[in-house]
Design a protein around this motif. Structure first.
Motif, PDB file in Angstrom:
ATOM      1  N   GLN A  13       0.832  -1.200   0.000  1.00 39.67           N
ATOM      2  CA  GLN A  13       0.000   0.000   0.000  1.00 39.67           C
ATOM      3  C   GLN A  13       0.869   1.253   0.000  1.00 39.67           C
ATOM      4  O   GLN A  13       2.023   1.224   0.459  1.00 39.67           O
ATOM      5  CB  GLN A  13      -0.914   0.011   1.220  1.00 39.67           C
ATOM      6  N   ALA A  14       0.313   2.336  -0.497  1.00 39.69           N
ATOM      7  CA  ALA A  14       1.020   3.611  -0.485  1.00 39.69           C
ATOM      8  C   ALA A  14       1.469   3.946   0.939  1.00 39.69           C
ATOM      9  O   ALA A  14       0.712   3.748   1.894  1.00 39.69           O
ATOM     10  CB  ALA A  14       0.125   4.712  -1.037  1.00 39.69           C
ATOM     11  N   GLY A  15       2.705   4.433   1.048  1.00 38.27           N
ATOM     12  CA  GLY A  15       3.284   4.715   2.354  1.00 38.27           C
ATOM     13  C   GLY A  15       4.066   3.560   2.935  1.00 38.27           C
ATOM     14  O   GLY A  15       4.774   3.729   3.941  1.00 38.27           O
ATOM     15  N   GLY A  16       3.946   2.395   2.332  1.00 38.16           N
ATOM     16  CA  GLY A  16       4.630   1.213   2.821  1.00 38.16           C
ATOM     17  C   GLY A  16       6.071   1.132   2.330  1.00 38.16           C
ATOM     18  O   GLY A  16       6.578   2.037   1.662  1.00 38.16           O
ATOM     19  N   TYR A  79      21.300  -3.735  -2.869  1.00 35.72           N
ATOM     20  CA  TYR A  79      19.961  -3.663  -2.284  1.00 35.72           C
ATOM     21  C   TYR A  79      19.330  -2.301  -2.571  1.00 35.72           C
ATOM     22  O   TYR A  79      20.039  -1.308  -2.750  1.00 35.72           O
ATOM     23  CB  TYR A  79      20.042  -3.865  -0.767  1.00 35.72           C
ATOM     24  N   LEU A  80      18.005  -2.279  -2.564  1.00 41.16           N
ATOM     25  CA  LEU A  80      17.279  -1.027  -2.687  1.00 41.16           C
ATOM     26  C   LEU A  80      16.185  -1.020  -1.634  1.00 41.16           C
ATOM     27  O   LEU A  80      15.206  -1.751  -1.757  1.00 41.16           O
ATOM     28  CB  LEU A  80      16.679  -0.861  -4.081  1.00 41.16           C
ATOM     29  N   GLN A  81      16.386  -0.221  -0.594  1.00 38.57           N
ATOM     30  CA  GLN A  81      15.368  -0.043   0.423  1.00 38.57           C
ATOM     31  C   GLN A  81      14.438   1.068  -0.021  1.00 38.57           C
ATOM     32  O   GLN A  81      14.893   2.197  -0.240  1.00 38.57           O
ATOM     33  CB  GLN A  81      16.014   0.302   1.768  1.00 38.57           C
ATOM     34  N   MET A  82      13.173   0.746  -0.159  1.00 35.17           N
ATOM     35  CA  MET A  82      12.191   1.703  -0.660  1.00 35.17           C
ATOM     36  C   MET A  82      11.176   2.001   0.440  1.00 35.17           C
ATOM     37  O   MET A  82      10.451   1.096   0.861  1.00 35.17           O
ATOM     38  CB  MET A  82      11.503   1.143  -1.898  1.00 35.17           C
ATOM     39  N   ASN A  83      11.159   3.233   0.899  1.00 37.77           N
ATOM     40  CA  ASN A  83      10.233   3.666   1.937  1.00 37.77           C
ATOM     41  C   ASN A  83       9.257   4.696   1.387  1.00 37.77           C
ATOM     42  O   ASN A  83       9.522   5.324   0.357  1.00 37.77           O
ATOM     43  CB  ASN A  83      10.994   4.267   3.117  1.00 37.77           C
ATOM     44  N   ASN A  84       8.154   4.866   2.093  1.00 37.99           N
ATOM     45  CA  ASN A  84       7.139   5.843   1.693  1.00 37.99           C
ATOM     46  C   ASN A  84       6.789   5.681   0.210  1.00 37.99           C
ATOM     47  O   ASN A  84       6.789   6.652  -0.552  1.00 37.99           O
ATOM     48  CB  ASN A  84       7.627   7.260   1.984  1.00 37.99           C
ATOM     49  N   LEU A  85       6.496   4.465  -0.174  1.00 40.09           N
ATOM     50  CA  LEU A  85       6.214   4.178  -1.579  1.00 40.09           C
ATOM     51  C   LEU A  85       4.946   4.871  -2.053  1.00 40.09           C
ATOM     52  O   LEU A  85       3.983   5.040  -1.280  1.00 40.09           O
ATOM     53  CB  LEU A  85       6.107   2.670  -1.787  1.00 40.09           C
ATOM     54  N   PRO A  87       2.066   5.327  -5.497  1.00 39.87           N
ATOM     55  CA  PRO A  87       1.553   4.588  -6.662  1.00 39.87           C
ATOM     56  C   PRO A  87       2.408   4.794  -7.911  1.00 39.87           C
ATOM     57  O   PRO A  87       2.550   3.859  -8.714  1.00 39.87           O
ATOM     58  CB  PRO A  87       0.150   5.165  -6.834  1.00 39.87           C
ATOM     59  N   GLU A  88       2.993   5.961  -8.057  1.00 42.32           N
ATOM     60  CA  GLU A  88       3.825   6.212  -9.246  1.00 42.32           C
ATOM     61  C   GLU A  88       5.153   5.458  -9.212  1.00 42.32           C
ATOM     62  O   GLU A  88       5.900   5.474 -10.195  1.00 42.32           O
ATOM     63  CB  GLU A  88       4.081   7.715  -9.427  1.00 42.32           C
ATOM     64  N   THR A 120       4.363  -3.179  -7.099  1.00 42.37           N
ATOM     65  CA  THR A 120       3.063  -2.554  -7.294  1.00 42.37           C
ATOM     66  C   THR A 120       2.657  -1.846  -6.012  1.00 42.37           C
ATOM     67  O   THR A 120       2.638  -2.461  -4.941  1.00 42.37           O
ATOM     68  CB  THR A 120       1.996  -3.588  -7.675  1.00 42.37           C
ATOM     69  N   VAL A 121       2.347  -0.556  -6.132  1.00 41.73           N
ATOM     70  CA  VAL A 121       1.952   0.245  -4.972  1.00 41.73           C
ATOM     71  C   VAL A 121       0.499   0.668  -5.170  1.00 41.73           C
ATOM     72  O   VAL A 121       0.178   1.366  -6.132  1.00 41.73           O
ATOM     73  CB  VAL A 121       2.849   1.474  -4.811  1.00 41.73           C
ATOM     74  N   SER A 122      -0.355   0.233  -4.281  1.00 45.63           N
ATOM     75  CA  SER A 122      -1.776   0.566  -4.385  1.00 45.63           C
ATOM     76  C   SER A 122      -2.086   1.838  -3.589  1.00 45.63           C
ATOM     77  O   SER A 122      -1.466   2.107  -2.556  1.00 45.63           O
ATOM     78  CB  SER A 122      -2.628  -0.591  -3.862  1.00 45.63           C
TER      79      SER A 122
END
Length: 123
Positions: A13-16, A79-85, A87-88, A120-122
């Motif tokens: 989810q968005a923000g995840g 590695y790629l740590q992705m925070n605050n994902l 939808p874009e 995929t970010v919802s």
């Protein structure tokens, strides 16, 4: 020369947050840069972040402050740590390695891509 195996994609989810991993094998000492690219449907593949063997990092403006790239010593993994994902950020993410080998007078450059992992970010 170098073989890459990616993991860590998924639905969030968005923000995840998600963390992508890319394991490298082969002639690791020839690697100069490891990085991540992404490609959304109908769009060109774009650089997300990369890191050199000297630990110089570069980020796309759209991910600065949210994503962090890192690598193991010896270039065995990136590695790629992705925070605050957002939808874009939804795309297929590809691990990328660039390197060179051979004598100075006949250097052979190469570039290797991973198989890609879907993020995929919802909303």
């Amino acid at each position: 020369q170098v073989h890459l195996v990616e993991s860590g994609g998924g639905l969030v989810q968005a923000g995840g947050s998600l963390k992508l991993s890319c394991s490298a094998s082969g002639r690791l000492r020839t690697i100069s840069t490891m990085g991540w690219y992404r490609q959304a449907p109908g769009k060109q593949r774009e650089l997300v972040a990369d890191i050199t063997s000297g630990y110089i990092v570069k980020y796309a403006d759209s991910v600065k402050g949210r994503f962090t790239i890192s690598q193991d010593n010896g270039a065995t993994a990136v590695y790629l740590q992705m925070n605050n994902l957002k939808p874009e950020d939804t795309s297929v993410y590809y691990c990328n390695v660039k390197g060179a080998y051979g004598p100075v007078e006949a250097v052979q450059k190469y570039e290797v891509w991973g198989q890609g992992t879907q993020v995929t970010v919802s909303s």
